[in-house]
Motif scaffolding. Structure first.
Motif, PDB file in Angstrom:
ATOM      1  N   GLY A 103       0.787  -1.226   0.000  1.00  0.00           N
ATOM      2  CA  GLY A 103       0.000   0.000   0.000  1.00  0.00           C
ATOM      3  C   GLY A 103       0.821   1.280   0.000  1.00  0.00           C
ATOM      4  O   GLY A 103       0.296   2.364   0.238  1.00  0.00           O
ATOM      5  N   ILE A 104       2.132   1.196  -0.304  1.00  0.00           N
ATOM      6  CA  ILE A 104       2.974   2.396  -0.236  1.00  0.00           C
ATOM      7  C   ILE A 104       2.622   3.378  -1.353  1.00  0.00           C
ATOM      8  O   ILE A 104       2.746   4.595  -1.193  1.00  0.00           O
ATOM      9  CB  ILE A 104       4.477   2.010  -0.257  1.00  0.00           C
ATOM     10  CG1 ILE A 104       5.336   3.172   0.217  1.00  0.00           C
ATOM     11  CG2 ILE A 104       4.929   1.538  -1.623  1.00  0.00           C
ATOM     12  CD1 ILE A 104       6.786   2.800   0.474  1.00  0.00           C
ATOM     13  N   ALA A 105       2.184   2.881  -2.500  1.00  0.00           N
ATOM     14  CA  ALA A 105       1.777   3.757  -3.614  1.00  0.00           C
ATOM     15  C   ALA A 105       0.767   2.982  -4.451  1.00  0.00           C
ATOM     16  O   ALA A 105       1.118   1.969  -5.059  1.00  0.00           O
ATOM     17  CB  ALA A 105       2.983   4.142  -4.455  1.00  0.00           C
ATOM     18  N   ASP A 106      -0.444   3.449  -4.454  1.00  0.00           N
ATOM     19  CA  ASP A 106      -1.497   2.741  -5.169  1.00  0.00           C
ATOM     20  C   ASP A 106      -2.020   3.570  -6.321  1.00  0.00           C
ATOM     21  O   ASP A 106      -1.734   4.766  -6.429  1.00  0.00           O
ATOM     22  CB  ASP A 106      -2.677   2.455  -4.215  1.00  0.00           C
ATOM     23  CG  ASP A 106      -2.371   1.324  -3.257  1.00  0.00           C
ATOM     24  OD1 ASP A 106      -1.890   0.292  -3.716  1.00  0.00           O
ATOM     25  OD2 ASP A 106      -2.627   1.509  -2.053  1.00  0.00           O
ATOM     26  N   ASP A 107      -2.809   2.922  -7.162  1.00  0.00           N
ATOM     27  CA  ASP A 107      -3.613   3.604  -8.174  1.00  0.00           C
ATOM     28  C   ASP A 107      -2.760   4.355  -9.206  1.00  0.00           C
ATOM     29  O   ASP A 107      -3.017   5.507  -9.538  1.00  0.00           O
ATOM     30  CB  ASP A 107      -4.639   4.544  -7.494  1.00  0.00           C
ATOM     31  CG  ASP A 107      -5.422   3.799  -6.403  1.00  0.00           C
ATOM     32  OD1 ASP A 107      -5.677   2.591  -6.586  1.00  0.00           O
ATOM     33  OD2 ASP A 107      -5.757   4.414  -5.381  1.00  0.00           O
ATOM     34  N   LEU A 108      -1.697   3.655  -9.659  1.00  0.00           N
ATOM     35  CA  LEU A 108      -0.797   4.223 -10.669  1.00  0.00           C
ATOM     36  C   LEU A 108      -0.585   3.212 -11.790  1.00  0.00           C
ATOM     37  O   LEU A 108      -0.868   2.025 -11.626  1.00  0.00           O
ATOM     38  CB  LEU A 108       0.579   4.504 -10.034  1.00  0.00           C
ATOM     39  CG  LEU A 108       0.612   5.544  -8.919  1.00  0.00           C
ATOM     40  CD1 LEU A 108       1.944   5.472  -8.196  1.00  0.00           C
ATOM     41  CD2 LEU A 108       0.387   6.941  -9.477  1.00  0.00           C
ATOM     42  N   ARG A 109      -0.044   3.701 -12.924  1.00  0.00           N
ATOM     43  CA  ARG A 109       0.326   2.771 -13.991  1.00  0.00           C
ATOM     44  C   ARG A 109       1.620   2.054 -13.610  1.00  0.00           C
ATOM     45  O   ARG A 109       2.436   2.585 -12.855  1.00  0.00           O
ATOM     46  CB  ARG A 109       0.527   3.517 -15.319  1.00  0.00           C
ATOM     47  CG  ARG A 109      -0.768   3.957 -15.908  1.00  0.00           C
ATOM     48  CD  ARG A 109      -0.697   4.258 -17.384  1.00  0.00           C
ATOM     49  NE  ARG A 109      -2.027   4.655 -17.829  1.00  0.00           N
ATOM     50  CZ  ARG A 109      -2.989   3.800 -18.155  1.00  0.00           C
ATOM     51  NH1 ARG A 109      -2.769   2.509 -18.138  1.00  0.00           N
ATOM     52  NH2 ARG A 109      -4.176   4.247 -18.504  1.00  0.00           N
ATOM     53  N   ALA A 455       8.065  -1.855  12.308  1.00  0.00           N
ATOM     54  CA  ALA A 455       9.349  -1.143  12.458  1.00  0.00           C
ATOM     55  C   ALA A 455       9.892  -0.796  11.074  1.00  0.00           C
ATOM     56  O   ALA A 455      10.418   0.297  10.858  1.00  0.00           O
ATOM     57  CB  ALA A 455      10.336  -2.009  13.234  1.00  0.00           C
ATOM     58  N   TYR A 456       9.754  -1.722  10.114  1.00  0.00           N
ATOM     59  CA  TYR A 456      10.212  -1.442   8.745  1.00  0.00           C
ATOM     60  C   TYR A 456       9.409  -0.325   8.103  1.00  0.00           C
ATOM     61  O   TYR A 456       9.946   0.475   7.338  1.00  0.00           O
ATOM     62  CB  TYR A 456      10.209  -2.708   7.883  1.00  0.00           C
ATOM     63  CG  TYR A 456      11.595  -3.288   7.791  1.00  0.00           C
ATOM     64  CD1 TYR A 456      12.595  -2.615   7.079  1.00  0.00           C
ATOM     65  CD2 TYR A 456      11.927  -4.454   8.457  1.00  0.00           C
ATOM     66  CE1 TYR A 456      13.885  -3.111   7.030  1.00  0.00           C
ATOM     67  CE2 TYR A 456      13.220  -4.949   8.408  1.00  0.00           C
ATOM     68  CZ  TYR A 456      14.194  -4.272   7.692  1.00  0.00           C
ATOM     69  OH  TYR A 456      15.478  -4.744   7.646  1.00  0.00           O
ATOM     70  N   GLN A 457       8.137  -0.243   8.391  1.00  0.00           N
ATOM     71  CA  GLN A 457       7.317   0.838   7.830  1.00  0.00           C
ATOM     72  C   GLN A 457       7.925   2.203   8.211  1.00  0.00           C
ATOM     73  O   GLN A 457       8.071   3.087   7.379  1.00  0.00           O
ATOM     74  CB  GLN A 457       5.885   0.747   8.352  1.00  0.00           C
ATOM     75  CG  GLN A 457       5.013   1.902   7.847  1.00  0.00           C
ATOM     76  CD  GLN A 457       3.634   1.909   8.497  1.00  0.00           C
ATOM     77  OE1 GLN A 457       3.339   1.108   9.375  1.00  0.00           O
ATOM     78  NE2 GLN A 457       2.798   2.818   8.055  1.00  0.00           N
ATOM     79  N   ARG A 458       8.317   2.338   9.469  1.00  0.00           N
ATOM     80  CA  ARG A 458       8.911   3.614   9.916  1.00  0.00           C
ATOM     81  C   ARG A 458      10.217   3.884   9.177  1.00  0.00           C
ATOM     82  O   ARG A 458      10.466   5.001   8.721  1.00  0.00           O
ATOM     83  CB  ARG A 458       9.137   3.581  11.442  1.00  0.00           C
ATOM     84  CG  ARG A 458       7.836   3.580  12.247  1.00  0.00           C
ATOM     85  CD  ARG A 458       8.083   3.772  13.735  1.00  0.00           C
ATOM     86  NE  ARG A 458       8.653   2.591  14.380  1.00  0.00           N
ATOM     87  CZ  ARG A 458       7.910   1.560  14.855  1.00  0.00           C
ATOM     88  NH1 ARG A 458       6.605   1.591  14.756  1.00  0.00           N
ATOM     89  NH2 ARG A 458       8.495   0.533  15.428  1.00  0.00           N
TER      90      ARG A 458
END
Ligand SMILES: [Zn+2]
Length: 472
Positions: A103-109, A455-458
């Motif tokens: 979910g880090i970057a959605d709705d893209l080509r 922790a990785y998300q941060r």
């Protein structure tokens, strides 16, 4: 002879024959049974009140419960009167450690998503520790969702293999080869050296099938692709690759070489051996004829192809040709966002229906076949996995059918494809070992795995605050 003596002798004879029958029963480690059993064998039968006998890592027999209880003396039994017992689900295409980018970057080509977000985030974060944490998160989700085999392509694949083995999952794991510097290799040649070491280290492993994974035609030179095939064939290993995922990929290759990506791969000899091609959205009839001739397996990724608007793969044509087609959730970072094989079954069936205008196009049963035995065929592993048959590995799952969305149950195929969810999976066995019992993971510590992922998300968010590195 008196009547009482006669009776005594008769009773003794009966007791002796019962004892002999008992000792003649075959030993088994487990006798697993459920209200419905879907062996996914050639009969495609749905068995009621049936059982599976297991010894070590292998299936001994499948049949009526009462019969198997007579034939075997199992050390342990598990009976689930409200569940469906079926082969474990087979994921034919994913990128497990990308779970940490979920979910880090959605709705893209696809190209924008890759170039602006994923490649930079990977360049700054992907280490052996990252792929271990990401694989553990992915493995936990896959086990809880009834997946028993997954097919991966990523970096530091040997670390992914260690984490996969520790989790107890079966993996076809492809070391990624790509034409620019990546976290585990400065050059494709480095990547190939790493791959050969990986092949040697995991040769004949009971759970891991090492593979070479050239990312795609458009990200590798012809020479690298030829070398990938040569290496795979030297070790009799599969080659996994993205193929004709987007129209842009096809258009670019056409503009450069006046050929389709499949025709180029064929010309380079890349398809001469065990191959699993992911997506295959923009394949024409000539491409399909090549793939059929070469015995290439296809990983159909309906969620990913829909979410990235890549298009609709010509699945009905592939099936008509007898090309083996499995299902893959693809990576969870933006092309899907989870590893649910239940969603892929549901979407594969519905996408085929809406695309062809025919509700009979792809049935619930076919969706189940794609998630099990056809997936095994696509991977070239159908002698080992994909169905519950004597001699195959004990990779199986129980799916409870007692939730409101599961009742009533008229047809187990329909219920599995269209109504049941990952959360209905109760027990998972791979190679004769329990990975999930009554929904409790047996090989991974859920709290620790989730804490590591958070922790990785941060760390990932922090890493993206600095300006991007210069273009490669
Ligand atoms: Zn992919």
């Amino acid at each position: 002879m008196t009547t009482s003596l006669h009776n005594l002798i008769l009773r003794a004879a009966l007791a002796l024959s019962a004892a002999l029958a008992l000792s003649a029963a075959e030993p088994a480690d487990w006798l697993l049974s459920a209200r419905w059993v879907l062996p996914m064998d050639p009969s495609r039968a749905i068995l009621e009140n049936a059982a599976v006998a297991i010894k070590g890592d292998a299936i001994l027999a499948v049949g009526p419960r009462a019969e198997l209880l007579k034939r075997f003396t199992p050390k342990q039994t598990l009976h689930r009167p409200d569940a469906i017992l079926l082969p474990g689900l087979i994921n034919t295409h994913t990128h497990a450690p990308m779970s940490l980018f979920r979910g880090i970057a959605d709705d893209l080509r696809l190209q924008e998503w890759l170039e602006k977000f994923i490649f930079p985030a990977e360049a700054r974060n992907v280490t052996p520790d990252f792929v271990r944490a990401g694989t553990q998160l992915a493995a936990l989700e896959m086990i809880l969702g009834g997946t028993t085999t997954f097919t991966d392509m990523y970096y530091f694949e040997e670390v992914i293999a260690e984490a996969t083995k520790a989790a107890g999952l079966r993996g076809v794991l492809g070391q990624t080869i790509i034409g620019f510097p990546v976290p585990d290799a400065k050059t494709p040649a480095d990547g190939l050296t790493r791959t050969e070491a990986f092949f040697k280290r995991f040769a004949n492993d009971p759970l891991i099938v090492p593979a070479v994974a050239p990312h795609a035609l458009y990200t590798n030179s012809d020479e690298t692709l030829r070398n990938c095939r040569a290496l795979a064939n030297r070790y009799n290993a599969p080659l996994v690759i993205h193929l004709s995922e987007t129209k842009r990929e096809n258009d670019d290759i056409h503009a450069q070489r006046a050929k389709s990506p499949t025709a180029v791969l064929e010309e380079l000899g890349v398809l001469t051996g065990r191959t699993v091609a992911a997506h295959g959205v923009w394949l024409d009839d000539a491409d399909l004829a090549i793939l059929k001739r070469r015995g290439t397996g296809i990983a159909h990724c309906p969620s990913s192809n829909m979410k990235l608007a890549s298009g609709v793969a010509p699945i009905m044509k592939m099936l008509a040709l007898g090309i083996p087609v499995g299902l893959g959730p693809d990576g969870p970072a933006g092309s899907n966002n989870d590893f649910s094989m239940f969603e892929e079954m549901d979407l594969a069936a519905k996408l085929a229906k809406v695309f062809t205008g025919d509700p009979q196009a792809l049935s619930a049963q076919k969706a189940l076949e794609m998630a099990t035995i056809d997936g095994a065929r696509a991977l070239g592993m159908d002698k080992l996995i994909g169905s519950l048959e004597p001699g195959k590995r004990a990779d199986l799952i129980f799916v409870r059918a007692n939730a409101p969305h599961a009742v009533p149950l008229y047809n187990a195929y329909s219920q599995l494809a269209y109504a049941l969810k990952t959360t209905d999976v109760s027990d998972v066995m791979v190679n004769g070992r329990w990975l999930l019992r009554a929904r409790i993971p047996q090989t991974l510590n859920q709290a620790a795995v989730l804490a590591a992922a958070r922790a990785y998300q941060r760390r990932i968010l922090e890493s993206l605050k600095t300006p991007p590195t210069p273009a490669r």
